[in-house]
Design an enzyme around this catalytic site. Structure first.
Site, PDB file in Angstrom:
ATOM      1  CB  ALA A 198      28.785  34.445  94.153  1.00  0.00           C
ATOM      2  N   GLY A 211      23.669  37.435  94.029  1.00  0.00           N
ATOM      3  CA  GLY A 211      23.600  36.723  95.177  1.00  0.00           C
ATOM      4  C   GLY A 211      23.391  37.643  96.387  1.00  0.00           C
ATOM      5  CD  GLU A 256      20.619  34.221  94.084  1.00  0.00           C
ATOM      6  OE1 GLU A 256      19.735  32.885  93.891  1.00  0.00           O
ATOM      7  OE2 GLU A 256      21.662  34.419  94.120  1.00  0.00           O
ATOM      8  CD  GLU A 291      22.301  34.820  89.839  1.00  0.00           C
ATOM      9  OE1 GLU A 291      22.214  35.059  90.502  1.00  0.00           O
ATOM     10  OE2 GLU A 291      21.743  35.457  89.262  1.00  0.00           O
TER      11      GLU A 291
END
Length: 277
Positions: free
Chosen positions: A63, A112, A115, A135
């Protein structure tokens, strides 16, 4: 543009194109990728998707932290809307996409980015790629679905080690634990991902879609529910041209093989009598 798309035969190659940020996923990038998948789903000229990052350093660093920080500073409701809903929406869209999505991981896949790899159907990694769930160093758990998909891929204890330490694993470790399908030399990454796509695309689109859906939707339910899902998707293929073509091809080949075997049995080769003095 935050993504670039080119089509190689019937495979679309999508490149996350923010190399200056290690292809970080800001909101416009997530929205553009989600919108493009909506388009590609109805484009019959596209049979599969290869997803990669610009440059050689990163698939995606995760992110975009400045954007994420502004949303968190605005409060819980804003953070849930901007970050969680948007990020989970993208990974769910990838996971449930009716055509194969193959990650070509050309460098680090963190947060991300990792992910997204978890959500794709298949993944090929360059030998210099690394994967991490950092994270926790920012004070929160994975928000794009990683706390749920990673344990399903690699097992609870392996996933928790990655999530709780935030430490990276290399491409070979990712392959060993089941996060990626193949590890290849960096220069061969895209060609190997495209080759994998071609090996899938030789089969009927309806069979590919049914197989993807049966696995994706059945993996997280009790076995009896999963078998019902399998049966339902099998039923969708019965009236299709793909089934008729596949069966005709097999039966034609089988009849030819049977004729050859019959001929060999009926007309065995004649051997001359041995010469006697």
């Amino acid at each position: 543009m935050t993504i670039q798309v080119r089509q190689v035969s019937t495979t679309a190659v999508i490149t996350l194109d923010r190399e200056h940020t290690l292809n970080a996923l800001d909101y416009p990038t997530i929205d553009a990728l989600t919108a493009w998948l909506d388009h590609a789903q109805t484009d019959d000229s596209i049979r599969s998707v290869v997803l990669t990052g610009a440059g050689e350093r990163a698939f995606s660093a995760g992110a975009d932290i400045p954007s994420l920080a502004r949303s968190i500073e605005a409060g819980t409701s804003r953070a849930l809307r901007d970050i969680v809903s948007r990020g989970q929406g993208l990974t769910r869209r990838i996971e449930q996409f009716p055509k194969p999505v193959i990650a070509a991981v050309n460098g680090l896949a963190y947060g991300g980015g990792c992910e997204i790899v978890e959500a794709t159907h298949l993944a090929v990694a360059a030998d210099h790629a690394t994967f991490a769930k950092p994270e926790i160093t920012l004070g929160f758990p994975p928000p794009f679905g990683g706390s749920q998909r990673l344990p399903r891929h690699v097992g609870r204890k392996r996933a928790l080690e990655m999530i709780l330490t935030g430490e990276p694993v290399d491409a070979h470790r990712a392959h060993t634990i089941g996060l990626v399908n193949h590890v290849v030399p960096g220069p061969e990454l895209i060609s190997r991902a495209l080759d994998l796509a071609v090996r899938i695309e030789r089969h009927s689109p309806s069979a590919v879609q049914a197989s993807l859906a049966a696995v994706t939707r059945g993996i997280n339910v009790p076995i009896d529910e999963g078998l019902a899902i399998e049966a339902a998707w099998f039923a969708t293929t019965v009236p299709t041209d793909g089934v008729r073509t596949g069966l005709d091809r097999f039966l034609t080949r089988d009849r030819a093989t049977t004729r050859e075997a019959t001929i060999e049995c009926t007309y065995p080769p004649q051997h001359p009598e041995p010469h006697r003095e």
